[in-house]
Scaffold this active site. Structure first.
Site, PDB file in Angstrom:
ATOM      1  N   ARG A  49      75.952 -39.359 -30.424  1.00  0.00           N
ATOM      2  CA  ARG A  49      74.500 -39.198 -30.417  1.00  0.00           C
ATOM      3  C   ARG A  49      73.892 -39.889 -31.633  1.00  0.00           C
ATOM      4  O   ARG A  49      74.596 -40.410 -32.489  1.00  0.00           O
ATOM      5  CB  ARG A  49      74.127 -37.712 -30.356  1.00  0.00           C
ATOM      6  CG  ARG A  49      74.883 -36.888 -31.406  1.00  0.00           C
ATOM      7  CD  ARG A  49      74.166 -35.677 -31.827  1.00  0.00           C
ATOM      8  NE  ARG A  49      72.904 -36.020 -32.468  1.00  0.00           N
ATOM      9  CZ  ARG A  49      72.815 -36.467 -33.712  1.00  0.00           C
ATOM     10  NH1 ARG A  49      73.878 -36.650 -34.469  1.00  0.00           N
ATOM     11  NH2 ARG A  49      71.645 -36.750 -34.225  1.00  0.00           N
ATOM     12  N   GLY A  50      72.531 -39.864 -31.688  1.00  0.00           N
ATOM     13  CA  GLY A  50      71.827 -40.604 -32.734  1.00  0.00           C
ATOM     14  C   GLY A  50      71.611 -42.017 -32.210  1.00  0.00           C
ATOM     15  O   GLY A  50      72.567 -42.678 -31.786  1.00  0.00           O
ATOM     16  N   ALA A  51      70.352 -42.459 -32.235  1.00  0.00           N
ATOM     17  CA  ALA A  51      70.019 -43.751 -31.611  1.00  0.00           C
ATOM     18  C   ALA A  51      70.885 -44.909 -32.135  1.00  0.00           C
ATOM     19  O   ALA A  51      71.459 -45.663 -31.337  1.00  0.00           O
ATOM     20  CB  ALA A  51      68.535 -44.027 -31.797  1.00  0.00           C
ATOM     21  N   ARG A  86      70.928 -44.103 -22.259  1.00  0.00           N
ATOM     22  CA  ARG A  86      69.954 -43.303 -23.031  1.00  0.00           C
ATOM     23  C   ARG A  86      68.638 -44.076 -23.044  1.00  0.00           C
ATOM     24  O   ARG A  86      68.434 -44.960 -23.866  1.00  0.00           O
ATOM     25  CB  ARG A  86      70.479 -43.066 -24.457  1.00  0.00           C
ATOM     26  CG  ARG A  86      69.464 -42.403 -25.379  1.00  0.00           C
ATOM     27  CD  ARG A  86      70.106 -41.394 -26.284  1.00  0.00           C
ATOM     28  NE  ARG A  86      69.333 -41.155 -27.480  1.00  0.00           N
ATOM     29  CZ  ARG A  86      69.653 -40.222 -28.356  1.00  0.00           C
ATOM     30  NH1 ARG A  86      70.715 -39.467 -28.175  1.00  0.00           N
ATOM     31  NH2 ARG A  86      68.929 -40.046 -29.435  1.00  0.00           N
ATOM     32  N   GLN A 187      71.331 -29.647 -33.329  1.00  0.00           N
ATOM     33  CA  GLN A 187      71.867 -30.717 -34.180  1.00  0.00           C
ATOM     34  C   GLN A 187      71.597 -30.437 -35.663  1.00  0.00           C
ATOM     35  O   GLN A 187      72.365 -30.862 -36.518  1.00  0.00           O
ATOM     36  CB  GLN A 187      71.243 -32.075 -33.810  1.00  0.00           C
ATOM     37  CG  GLN A 187      71.667 -32.600 -32.456  1.00  0.00           C
ATOM     38  CD  GLN A 187      70.673 -32.208 -31.372  1.00  0.00           C
ATOM     39  OE1 GLN A 187      70.087 -31.123 -31.420  1.00  0.00           O
ATOM     40  NE2 GLN A 187      70.497 -33.061 -30.388  1.00  0.00           N
ATOM     41  N   ASP A 228      63.797 -42.506 -32.321  1.00  0.00           N
ATOM     42  CA  ASP A 228      64.540 -43.186 -31.254  1.00  0.00           C
ATOM     43  C   ASP A 228      63.836 -44.478 -30.854  1.00  0.00           C
ATOM     44  O   ASP A 228      64.457 -45.413 -30.374  1.00  0.00           O
ATOM     45  CB  ASP A 228      64.665 -42.284 -30.026  1.00  0.00           C
ATOM     46  CG  ASP A 228      66.053 -41.669 -29.917  1.00  0.00           C
ATOM     47  OD1 ASP A 228      66.484 -41.057 -30.902  1.00  0.00           O
ATOM     48  OD2 ASP A 228      66.695 -41.834 -28.859  1.00  0.00           O
ATOM     49  N   ASN A 238      60.889 -39.175 -30.954  1.00  0.00           N
ATOM     50  CA  ASN A 238      62.026 -38.596 -31.675  1.00  0.00           C
ATOM     51  C   ASN A 238      62.352 -37.237 -31.046  1.00  0.00           C
ATOM     52  O   ASN A 238      61.652 -36.768 -30.139  1.00  0.00           O
ATOM     53  CB  ASN A 238      61.705 -38.459 -33.173  1.00  0.00           C
ATOM     54  CG  ASN A 238      62.947 -38.159 -33.988  1.00  0.00           C
ATOM     55  OD1 ASN A 238      63.964 -38.842 -33.865  1.00  0.00           O
ATOM     56  ND2 ASN A 238      62.902 -37.132 -34.811  1.00  0.00           N
ATOM     57  N   LYS A 239      63.403 -36.621 -31.532  1.00  0.00           N
ATOM     58  CA  LYS A 239      63.905 -35.356 -30.980  1.00  0.00           C
ATOM     59  C   LYS A 239      62.766 -34.363 -30.739  1.00  0.00           C
ATOM     60  O   LYS A 239      61.884 -34.196 -31.575  1.00  0.00           O
ATOM     61  CB  LYS A 239      64.934 -34.776 -31.956  1.00  0.00           C
ATOM     62  CG  LYS A 239      65.559 -33.468 -31.577  1.00  0.00           C
ATOM     63  CD  LYS A 239      66.146 -33.411 -30.185  1.00  0.00           C
ATOM     64  CE  LYS A 239      67.075 -34.557 -29.860  1.00  0.00           C
ATOM     65  NZ  LYS A 239      67.451 -34.635 -28.428  1.00  0.00           N
TER      66      LYS A 239
HETATM   67  O1  MRU Z   1      69.586 -36.296 -29.126  1.00  0.00           O
HETATM   68  P1  MRU Z   1      70.014 -36.739 -30.485  1.00  0.00           P
HETATM   69  O2  MRU Z   1      70.717 -35.716 -31.266  1.00  0.00           O
HETATM   70  O3  MRU Z   1      70.784 -38.030 -30.400  1.00  0.00           O
HETATM   71  O4  MRU Z   1      68.642 -37.064 -31.207  1.00  0.00           O
HETATM   72  C1  MRU Z   1      68.672 -37.745 -32.431  1.00  0.00           C
HETATM   73  C2  MRU Z   1      67.330 -38.045 -32.970  1.00  0.00           C
HETATM   74  O5  MRU Z   1      66.328 -37.709 -32.418  1.00  0.00           O
HETATM   75  C3  MRU Z   1      67.326 -38.858 -34.206  1.00  0.00           C
HETATM   76  O6  MRU Z   1      66.237 -38.532 -35.013  1.00  0.00           O
HETATM   77  C4  MRU Z   1      67.242 -40.351 -33.844  1.00  0.00           C
HETATM   78  O7  MRU Z   1      68.110 -40.678 -32.790  1.00  0.00           O
HETATM   79  C5  MRU Z   1      67.582 -41.173 -35.032  1.00  0.00           C
HETATM   80  S1  MRU Z   1      69.229 -40.910 -35.625  1.00  0.00           S
HETATM   81  C6  MRU Z   1      69.391 -41.859 -37.040  1.00  0.00           C
END
Ligand code: MRU
Length: 332
Positions: A49-51, A86, A187, A228, A238-239
């Site tokens: 996970r994480g963009a 994604r 997370q 993201d 973002n999340k």
């Molecule tokens: O669903 P996730 O846990 O992948 O969501 C992550 C986020 O929203 C982060 O803020 C984003 O992807 C940037 S990670 C450096």
């Protein structure tokens, strides 16, 4: 391909492994990700996970598949399947566009390996540059609030928003970090709390609904989050939960910063309304699951709304901190 190790990606003997981010911090399991089906499954389950990390893992897998003799046509199909895994994260599309150019070259096996390696190295540099630019905005004695996880687990380097916080801590400027647990998948509670602990950064875990009262009590000096996707007008996906923090920060006159690499910028996306938002499984909201077990508290028939991300309008954002420095919107 050369062996490689980041916080949550590993290449050994031409095999890709991912650190299972659903099992952390209780268990540290390295899982194989050796086919497109494996990796897409890991991405959907947020084991990867994480963009930025998603784009890097997809690029590494393509390079490894090419090294195993997979034909160009099949790699091209694999690339498009990974691209769709994604929809919100534009880093994935940006990385795969570069891998597509490498795939078009005569010696595509070496070109893909070289490009994947470059993307990893670049991501580390981008994180360092974001941390440097962001830390300059942190004032001594700061009590910072962050959401979700944007650290070394989510990138190949020190992270984005969490990289800023870690660097500001090294420079002696962080009094405390408020860590949103980040429902529904925790997370913050599982990953950010673990990373900050490893880095010896002082933090306190809160549920997402506690931010308002902390701000009202004057306990938050700035909010730092990742992204993201950043649209051309500065709107940020973002999340889920990020938007409510931005509204709260505006009301309480608290600076709200977004930290991201320039690969998160999407100049072709005019505004937040055009950003596709992934809808996720109802079970993430009707209960909770992890290496600690699973529990459902809602009735079986409960109807659920579960978007993975929300959009924060540009007008609520104090600063967008990229590797290139603080940028202004709309893009010129
Ligand atoms: O669903 P996730 O846990 O992948 O969501 C992550 C986020 O929203 C982060 O803020 C984003 O992807 C940037 S990670 C450096």
């Amino acid at each position: 391909m050369q062996p490689l190790q980041t916080t949550s990606l590993r290449v050994r003997e031409n095999q890709l492994f991912i650190l299972d981010q659903q099992a952390l911090p209780q268990e540290k399991n390295w899982l194989p990700a050796n086919s497109v089906e494996d990796l897409v499954g890991h991405i959907h389950a947020l084991r990867v996970r994480g963009a930025p990390l998603i784009g890097l893992s997809a690029s590494l897998l393509l390079a490894l598949l090419a090294g195993r003799g997979v034909a160009r046509d099949e790699l091209s199909t694999a690339l498009e399947t990974l691209r769709a895994s994604r929809p919100t994260a534009v880093n994935l599309m940006n990385n795969l566009d570069r891998m597509k150019l490498a795939l078009a070259q005569a010696d595509f096996v070496h070109a893909l390996e070289a490009e994947a390696g470059r993307l990893i190295d670049e991501d580390k540099r981008l994180c360092d540059d974001i941390a440097r630019a962001g830390s300059a905005l942190v004032t001594p004695g700061s009590r910072l609030l962050t959401h979700c996880n944007t650290g070394g687990l989510a990138t190949a380097g020190v992270g984005t928003a969490l990289g800023v916080i870690a660097r500001a801590h090294q420079e002696g400027k962080v009094a405390n970090v408020w860590v949103d647990e980040t429902r529904p998948l925790l997370q913050g509670g599982r990953l950010t709390a673990w990373e900050l602990g490893e880095l010896s950064v002082p933090y306190q875990l809160i549920t997402d609904s506690m931010a308002a009262s902390l701000m009202a009590k004057g306990q938050v000096d700035a909010v730092w989050v990742g992204a993201d996707r950043i649209a051309a007008n500065g709107d940020v996906a973002n999340k889920i939960g990020t938007y409510s923090l931005a509204v709260l920060a505006k009301f309480h006159n608290i600076p709200f910063y977004v930290a991201a690499p320039h690969t998160t910028l999407d100049p072709d996306c005019p505004n937040g309304e055009a950003i596709p938002i992934e809808q996720r499984d109802a079970r993430e909201v009707t209960g909770v699951a992890g290496s600690f077990g699973a529990v459902q508290w809602a009735p079986d028939a409960a109807r659920v709304y579960n978007p993975a991300f929300d959009v924060t309008p540009a007008e609520l954002i104090t600063g967008w901190v990229l590797d290139t420095g603080v940028v202004r919107f709309p893009l010129g």
